[in-house]
Design a protein around this motif. Sequence first.
Motif, mmCIF file in Angstrom:
data_model
loop_
_atom_site.group_PDB
_atom_site.id
_atom_site.type_symbol
_atom_site.label_atom_id
_atom_site.label_comp_id
_atom_site.label_asym_id
_atom_site.label_seq_id
_atom_site.Cartn_x
_atom_site.Cartn_y
_atom_site.Cartn_z
ATOM 1 N N GLY A 4 -42.452 5.986 59.504
ATOM 2 C CA GLY A 4 -42.931 6.000 58.168
ATOM 3 C C GLY A 4 -42.330 7.102 57.484
ATOM 4 N N ALA A 5 -42.087 8.324 58.263
ATOM 5 C CA ALA A 5 -41.071 9.383 57.613
ATOM 6 C C ALA A 5 -39.565 8.929 57.726
ATOM 7 N N VAL A 6 -39.188 8.130 58.631
ATOM 8 C CA VAL A 6 -37.921 7.642 58.668
ATOM 9 C C VAL A 6 -37.721 6.635 57.319
ATOM 10 N N ALA A 7 -38.715 5.964 56.983
ATOM 11 C CA ALA A 7 -38.575 5.053 55.911
ATOM 12 C C ALA A 7 -38.372 5.845 54.692
ATOM 13 N N GLY A 16 -38.017 1.203 59.077
ATOM 14 C CA GLY A 16 -39.175 1.984 59.212
ATOM 15 C C GLY A 16 -40.437 1.358 58.719
ATOM 16 N N LEU A 17 -40.354 0.700 57.609
ATOM 17 C CA LEU A 17 -41.558 0.167 56.919
ATOM 18 C C LEU A 17 -42.136 -0.881 58.110
ATOM 19 N N ASN A 18 -41.275 -1.869 58.614
ATOM 20 C CA ASN A 18 -41.711 -2.546 59.434
ATOM 21 C C ASN A 18 -42.577 -2.349 60.741
ATOM 22 N N TYR A 19 -42.479 -0.942 61.059
ATOM 23 C CA TYR A 19 -43.105 -0.477 62.095
ATOM 24 C C TYR A 19 -44.274 0.673 61.461
ATOM 25 N N HIS A 20 -44.166 0.736 60.184
ATOM 26 C CA HIS A 20 -45.073 1.948 59.785
ATOM 27 C C HIS A 20 -46.627 1.219 59.596
ATOM 28 N N SER A 21 -46.665 -0.090 59.048
ATOM 29 C CA SER A 21 -47.956 -0.771 58.726
ATOM 30 C C SER A 21 -47.703 -2.257 58.756
ATOM 31 N N VAL A 45 -48.833 -0.720 45.867
ATOM 32 C CA VAL A 45 -48.062 -0.536 44.685
ATOM 33 C C VAL A 45 -46.858 -0.412 44.729
ATOM 34 N N VAL A 46 -46.316 0.465 45.877
ATOM 35 C CA VAL A 46 -44.972 0.763 46.144
ATOM 36 C C VAL A 46 -44.354 -0.603 46.483
ATOM 37 N N MET A 47 -45.107 -1.348 47.436
ATOM 38 C CA MET A 47 -44.260 -2.307 48.048
ATOM 39 C C MET A 47 -44.068 -3.373 46.981
ATOM 40 N N PHE A 48 -45.091 -3.591 46.141
ATOM 41 C CA PHE A 48 -44.718 -4.658 44.958
ATOM 42 C C PHE A 48 -43.601 -4.102 44.281
ATOM 43 N N PHE A 57 -27.080 1.840 53.830
ATOM 44 C CA PHE A 57 -27.747 2.631 54.932
ATOM 45 C C PHE A 57 -29.098 3.065 54.759
ATOM 46 N N GLY A 58 -29.393 3.733 53.454
ATOM 47 C CA GLY A 58 -30.999 4.066 53.066
ATOM 48 C C GLY A 58 -31.859 3.033 53.174
ATOM 49 N N ILE A 59 -31.299 1.926 52.563
ATOM 50 C CA ILE A 59 -32.288 0.813 52.526
ATOM 51 C C ILE A 59 -32.566 0.239 53.651
ATOM 52 N N LEU A 60 -31.713 0.022 54.666
ATOM 53 C CA LEU A 60 -31.706 -0.317 56.303
ATOM 54 C C LEU A 60 -32.790 0.619 56.800
#
Length: 572
Positions: free
Chosen positions: A208-211, A248-253, A135-138, A240-243
């Motif tokens: 994920g916490a970084v994201a 972080g999401l790229n490596y989270h899941s 839901v978050v990613m959508f 910067f926050g979006i980066l």
Amino acid sequence: MSINLDKRDDGVPLANFDPTDVWAAPGDRLQAYTANKWLFVSVMIVLGLFILLQLPHTFIRLRSSPSWWYNFSLLRSKELHTDEKSQSTGSSETVTATAHSPFRLRHVRWPIPVYRVAAWCQADFLTDASRSTLVVMFFLSLTAGLGIKAGGVGTWLAYGYTAVNFLHRWTGRLVLLLSFLHVTAYLVVFYKAGIAKQEMAKPANYLGAVAFGGLCLTGIVSIGYIRKRWWLVFKFGHHFGILLLLAGLNYHSGDVIPYLLAIWGLVVLNTIFRSVTTRLTFATLLPLPGADSTLVTFPTLTRGFTPGQHVRVRIATGYSWKAVFESHPFTIASADSDGQAVQLVVKRAGDWTNMLYRIASESDGGARIRCSVEGPYGGPINFIFPAFSSVLIVVAGSGISFGLGTVAGLLVDIRRGKAACKQLTMVWTVRSRAIIDALAPQILKLDQSAEGLELVQPDFRLNMILCFTAPVAAVVTNNEDVRPSLAFKSLAEASTTHLETASNQITILNRRPDLREILDDVVRNTTDGGVGVGGCGPAGMVDDLEKMVRGVPRIDRQRVGGVELHSERFSL
């Protein structure tokens, strides 16, 4: 009470769910997929309906435009085709105004939904914390589409990014809320199972916490108080926050990769479109002390926009190290006509605009700087003012840029025989008379442009009502100064020929205008062809105008052929 724990593949016990699999949930595995799929489908259906409703208006606009490049990039005079030049040059022949005026198709005004509710299908907050990932990613993908300036949702809806920016903020807040629930649920389960340290030591979880930290940073700097007062802090913190979030999401899941690819695709598309629509050119700056503004003129740019659209300006020379990183939006205050340079009226409201005014004031006769111009964006793209029989433009403060551009564009279209407008009224409200005096040359230019239009459009009438609210002694008689055509003898040199023009009128009032009375008068004097209303200014004024338009009696709407509104708000 003992907790029944299942074992993950790595041997770490957790309670009744598999956090590594975003589809895992009690019950049927297909239900989780179906829940998110129909969430996506429902939103796409809504967006698709908005796009389909705009297609007929887009066709009408493109059919009446001199070039397919209009509203995509500003054009120079030398870039005009031969047929465009022939249309833009003046002609001594009398043209029937309605011969080539665009067909008017009524707009279907559906309210854009602000809130969207997403639910977990047969899921529990703690035991199915992974479900919120989808839901978050959508909504994160949707937020990106609503936020980009070129090629995003606003572009496809033909509203412009400014019209859907409030949805960008709302969906962004929803993403932050759902992410907070997702993180909280995991932390609760980790601490209950006594494995918080082991879990947070894993790269997938601490990244994920970084994201999540990047998302929180983006949310904090997006607060209205920070956006309005520390714009650079907002800009750099936002980016910067979006980066951090995307990295972080790229490596989270691995399950979120398709969503990340969609977001990066939108970013690349936005970058390409903005690069193509950006012009590097010179601008001349002229101070307007009375209006506390700067008149910015781009001599080489003359065409390619709909009056009322805006451009984003960035100073390319080194007047300030911060200026290179800032681009600011300003509404075009001129008509789309060959030989007439694009002009902006820039009100002093911050460091950047103060610097622009200072540069203009330091040179006699104005200054010349190198800058980049991006756009045009937004504006009444598919709201075709020339198709209405009567047009009312209501602006306040620096919203006069919208008024000047829209009125000037309509006058040019009427002279070319491409507008059905017979009654054109502009209402401008400011605080002091000095602001009106400073922009008198632009007001008088509109008056001069309207001369002789009765030969093209019989019974045409231009009425400009200029209001200032600050009390000034002995400025007007009985709070009103009304004369045919030119009402400001003290503001500019006026020839007697202007005073003989009975079809044009300028009214100066030392009070706030009665907008309801003015709107009723415009509707009363309209027999058919519809009434188009344009508003630009503070949100409160625009909200009041919207209520007045909605309040027009149904019998009057049917008699005149509809009363429709296009509005622009001052907001960040």
